[in-house]
Design a protein around this motif. Sequence first.
Motif, PDB file in Angstrom:
ATOM      1  N   GLU A 178       0.790  -1.267   0.048  1.00 35.17           N
ATOM      2  CA  GLU A 178      -0.244   0.058  -0.140  1.00 35.17           C
ATOM      3  C   GLU A 178       0.914   1.202  -0.049  1.00 35.17           C
ATOM      4  O   GLU A 178       0.480   2.276  -0.369  1.00 35.17           O
ATOM      5  N   LEU A 179       2.265   1.091   0.583  1.00 38.72           N
ATOM      6  CA  LEU A 179       3.150   2.337   0.581  1.00 38.72           C
ATOM      7  C   LEU A 179       3.497   2.347  -0.814  1.00 38.72           C
ATOM      8  O   LEU A 179       3.992   3.464  -1.435  1.00 38.72           O
ATOM      9  N   ALA A 180       4.005   1.369  -1.604  1.00 34.63           N
ATOM     10  CA  ALA A 180       4.773   1.252  -2.652  1.00 34.63           C
ATOM     11  C   ALA A 180       3.694   1.969  -3.853  1.00 34.63           C
ATOM     12  O   ALA A 180       4.052   2.452  -4.936  1.00 34.63           O
ATOM     13  N   LEU A 181       2.331   1.673  -3.765  1.00 34.35           N
ATOM     14  CA  LEU A 181       1.295   1.953  -4.578  1.00 34.35           C
ATOM     15  C   LEU A 181       0.813   3.123  -4.351  1.00 34.35           C
ATOM     16  O   LEU A 181       0.067   3.785  -5.257  1.00 34.35           O
ATOM     17  N   ARG A 182       1.181   3.979  -3.307  1.00 34.69           N
ATOM     18  CA  ARG A 182       0.322   5.249  -2.741  1.00 34.69           C
ATOM     19  C   ARG A 182       0.731   6.412  -3.754  1.00 34.69           C
ATOM     20  O   ARG A 182       2.211   6.595  -4.003  1.00 34.69           O
ATOM     21  N   ASN A 183       0.121   7.099  -4.102  1.00 30.63           N
ATOM     22  CA  ASN A 183       0.127   8.542  -4.721  1.00 30.63           C
ATOM     23  C   ASN A 183       0.865   9.529  -4.056  1.00 30.63           C
ATOM     24  O   ASN A 183       0.614   9.607  -2.619  1.00 30.63           O
ATOM     25  N   ASP A 184       1.820  10.299  -4.710  1.00 27.58           N
ATOM     26  CA  ASP A 184       2.192  11.221  -3.780  1.00 27.58           C
ATOM     27  C   ASP A 184       1.239  12.507  -3.530  1.00 27.58           C
ATOM     28  O   ASP A 184       0.448  12.797  -4.464  1.00 27.58           O
ATOM     29  N   GLU A 198      22.762  21.735  11.180  1.00 25.69           N
ATOM     30  CA  GLU A 198      22.555  22.982  11.703  1.00 25.69           C
ATOM     31  C   GLU A 198      21.734  23.248  12.877  1.00 25.69           C
ATOM     32  O   GLU A 198      21.714  23.978  13.867  1.00 25.69           O
ATOM     33  N   MET A 199      20.404  22.414  12.822  1.00 24.86           N
ATOM     34  CA  MET A 199      19.521  22.404  13.838  1.00 24.86           C
ATOM     35  C   MET A 199      19.762  21.752  15.186  1.00 24.86           C
ATOM     36  O   MET A 199      19.477  22.037  16.011  1.00 24.86           O
ATOM     37  N   ASN A 200      20.551  20.574  14.992  1.00 26.04           N
ATOM     38  CA  ASN A 200      20.973  19.679  15.950  1.00 26.04           C
ATOM     39  C   ASN A 200      22.059  20.065  16.741  1.00 26.04           C
ATOM     40  O   ASN A 200      22.324  20.039  18.001  1.00 26.04           O
ATOM     41  N   PHE A 201      23.208  20.648  15.928  1.00 31.26           N
ATOM     42  CA  PHE A 201      24.361  20.917  16.732  1.00 31.26           C
ATOM     43  C   PHE A 201      24.752  22.349  16.702  1.00 31.26           C
ATOM     44  O   PHE A 201      25.616  22.735  17.606  1.00 31.26           O
ATOM     45  N   LYS A 202      24.110  23.125  15.879  1.00 32.93           N
ATOM     46  CA  LYS A 202      24.318  24.878  15.727  1.00 32.93           C
ATOM     47  C   LYS A 202      23.287  25.575  16.070  1.00 32.93           C
ATOM     48  O   LYS A 202      23.046  26.749  16.255  1.00 32.93           O
ATOM     49  N   ASN A 203      22.315  24.802  16.653  1.00 35.33           N
ATOM     50  CA  ASN A 203      20.939  25.131  17.453  1.00 35.33           C
ATOM     51  C   ASN A 203      20.309  26.301  16.388  1.00 35.33           C
ATOM     52  O   ASN A 203      19.787  27.354  16.910  1.00 35.33           O
ATOM     53  N   ALA A 204      20.202  26.106  15.200  1.00 35.19           N
ATOM     54  CA  ALA A 204      19.730  26.939  14.100  1.00 35.19           C
ATOM     55  C   ALA A 204      18.190  26.742  14.193  1.00 35.19           C
ATOM     56  O   ALA A 204      17.773  25.493  14.529  1.00 35.19           O
ATOM     57  N   GLN A 205      17.592  27.825  13.969  1.00 30.79           N
ATOM     58  CA  GLN A 205      15.900  27.853  14.398  1.00 30.79           C
ATOM     59  C   GLN A 205      15.466  28.182  12.923  1.00 30.79           C
ATOM     60  O   GLN A 205      15.791  29.147  12.229  1.00 30.79           O
ATOM     61  N   TYR A 206      14.533  27.324  12.307  1.00 34.06           N
ATOM     62  CA  TYR A 206      13.938  27.208  11.139  1.00 34.06           C
ATOM     63  C   TYR A 206      12.445  27.231  11.482  1.00 34.06           C
ATOM     64  O   TYR A 206      11.960  25.830  11.229  1.00 34.06           O
ATOM     65  N   PRO A 207      11.732  28.027  11.555  1.00 34.96           N
ATOM     66  CA  PRO A 207      10.193  27.865  11.800  1.00 34.96           C
ATOM     67  C   PRO A 207       9.501  27.352  10.856  1.00 34.96           C
ATOM     68  O   PRO A 207       8.401  26.782  10.895  1.00 34.96           O
ATOM     69  N   ILE A 208       9.789  27.555   9.534  1.00 36.41           N
ATOM     70  CA  ILE A 208       9.197  27.077   8.269  1.00 36.41           C
ATOM     71  C   ILE A 208      10.128  26.449   7.598  1.00 36.41           C
ATOM     72  O   ILE A 208      11.217  26.848   7.088  1.00 36.41           O
ATOM     73  N   LEU A 209      10.076  24.836   7.445  1.00 35.29           N
ATOM     74  CA  LEU A 209      10.540  24.084   6.337  1.00 35.29           C
ATOM     75  C   LEU A 209       9.750  23.904   5.254  1.00 35.29           C
ATOM     76  O   LEU A 209       8.634  23.303   5.422  1.00 35.29           O
ATOM     77  N   ILE A 210      10.435  23.796   3.916  1.00 36.87           N
ATOM     78  CA  ILE A 210       9.920  23.223   2.814  1.00 36.87           C
ATOM     79  C   ILE A 210      10.607  22.412   2.211  1.00 36.87           C
ATOM     80  O   ILE A 210      11.529  22.906   1.731  1.00 36.87           O
ATOM     81  N   SER A 211      10.097  21.105   2.048  1.00 36.44           N
ATOM     82  CA  SER A 211      10.771  20.134   1.183  1.00 36.44           C
ATOM     83  C   SER A 211      10.372  20.230  -0.063  1.00 36.44           C
ATOM     84  O   SER A 211       9.197  20.494  -0.866  1.00 36.44           O
ATOM     85  N   VAL A 212      11.605  20.072  -0.980  1.00 37.90           N
ATOM     86  CA  VAL A 212      11.655  20.179  -2.239  1.00 37.90           C
ATOM     87  C   VAL A 212      11.599  18.842  -2.969  1.00 37.90           C
ATOM     88  O   VAL A 212      12.091  18.886  -4.343  1.00 37.90           O
ATOM     89  N   THR A 213      11.851  17.998  -2.160  1.00 39.90           N
ATOM     90  CA  THR A 213      12.116  16.418  -2.801  1.00 39.90           C
ATOM     91  C   THR A 213      11.092  15.950  -3.891  1.00 39.90           C
ATOM     92  O   THR A 213      11.781  15.249  -4.728  1.00 39.90           O
ATOM     93  N   HIS A 214       9.999  16.372  -3.695  1.00 39.12           N
ATOM     94  CA  HIS A 214       8.755  15.712  -4.752  1.00 39.12           C
ATOM     95  C   HIS A 214       8.374  16.919  -5.782  1.00 39.12           C
ATOM     96  O   HIS A 214       7.418  16.647  -6.525  1.00 39.12           O
ATOM     97  N   VAL A 215       9.164  18.027  -5.872  1.00 38.47           N
ATOM     98  CA  VAL A 215       8.758  18.903  -7.193  1.00 38.47           C
ATOM     99  C   VAL A 215       9.408  18.493  -8.290  1.00 38.47           C
ATOM    100  O   VAL A 215      10.415  18.225  -8.594  1.00 38.47           O
ATOM    101  N   HIS A 216       8.596  18.247  -9.215  1.00 35.94           N
ATOM    102  CA  HIS A 216       8.731  17.663 -10.681  1.00 35.94           C
ATOM    103  C   HIS A 216       9.869  18.201 -11.153  1.00 35.94           C
ATOM    104  O   HIS A 216      10.726  17.773 -11.675  1.00 35.94           O
ATOM    105  N   GLU A 217       9.532  19.533 -11.343  1.00 34.52           N
ATOM    106  CA  GLU A 217      10.351  20.509 -12.101  1.00 34.52           C
ATOM    107  C   GLU A 217      11.903  20.560 -11.451  1.00 34.52           C
ATOM    108  O   GLU A 217      12.993  20.699 -12.489  1.00 34.52           O
TER     109      GLU A 217
END
Length: 266
Positions: free
Chosen positions: A53-59, A103-122
């Motif tokens: 069901e995970l292999a066939l799941r649509n993004d 950066e977040m774990n060891f440099k204590n960087a703060q990013y309140p908004i994160l945008i994943s670009v892994t699934h952007v076709h272009e």
Amino acid sequence: CPSSGKPCSCGEHKVHNCESSFGAATIGEHKPVSYSEIDGSLYNEKELIFPPELALRNDLPLKLHGYGGIRWYRPLKLSALLDLKSLYPNAKLVAGNTEVGIEMNFKNAQYPILISVTHVHELNVLNIKENGLEIGSSVRLSKLQHILLKVITERDIHETSSCRAISEQLKWFAGKQVKNVASVGGNICTASPISDLNPLWMAARAEFQIVDSKGHIRTVRAKDFFLGYRKVDLAQGEMLLSIFIPWSRHFEFVKEFKQSHRREDD
């Protein structure tokens, strides 16, 4: 199908299965299990499989909320990504998370908004053109390595000097599990002074396509993109769209060289 993990279309026909137990062959019968009837309890004597069901799941585009008000988005289209970037110009773009996580774990960087670009076709395009190779900024390093080997095999040898140098350098670029998630664009925009690839982009006469939140695209040469220590030619609201490597010219040679205490994973 319990063996392949793919939807089974055998219906109610019985399937004979021969299994060996303590050296003696026994013959048993079982009914095929359809995709909608999958039950983990039926696979007690089978090797574990990846859930079909995970292999066939649509993004799907995602919007998640985390601890401390952190918001995480995963758009599927460039237009949606640009809209988010326009709405949150200071949002941190994440691909493989091999740098942002540190950066977040060891440099204590703060990013309140994160945008994943892994699934952007272009951003995941890989186009072999007449005058060179176009690489989307979200393309994984392992996928880049694969396409480079294809190009080296199919193109004239004088055209692939840059490709061969990049391919050889990728052999010693971290471990396989890192290359499976790390992106080309993430490595470029991090602008690490010890980057294995950034000097090669410059030597290969690569060009970077930059897009802003309004969809305007500009081109900058790799040698002009890096402005200083971890500084690149990206204005607020801009992001790296793609990389273009022209084919090497006659009597033009590009050769990689890496010096380190450890040859691998350094």
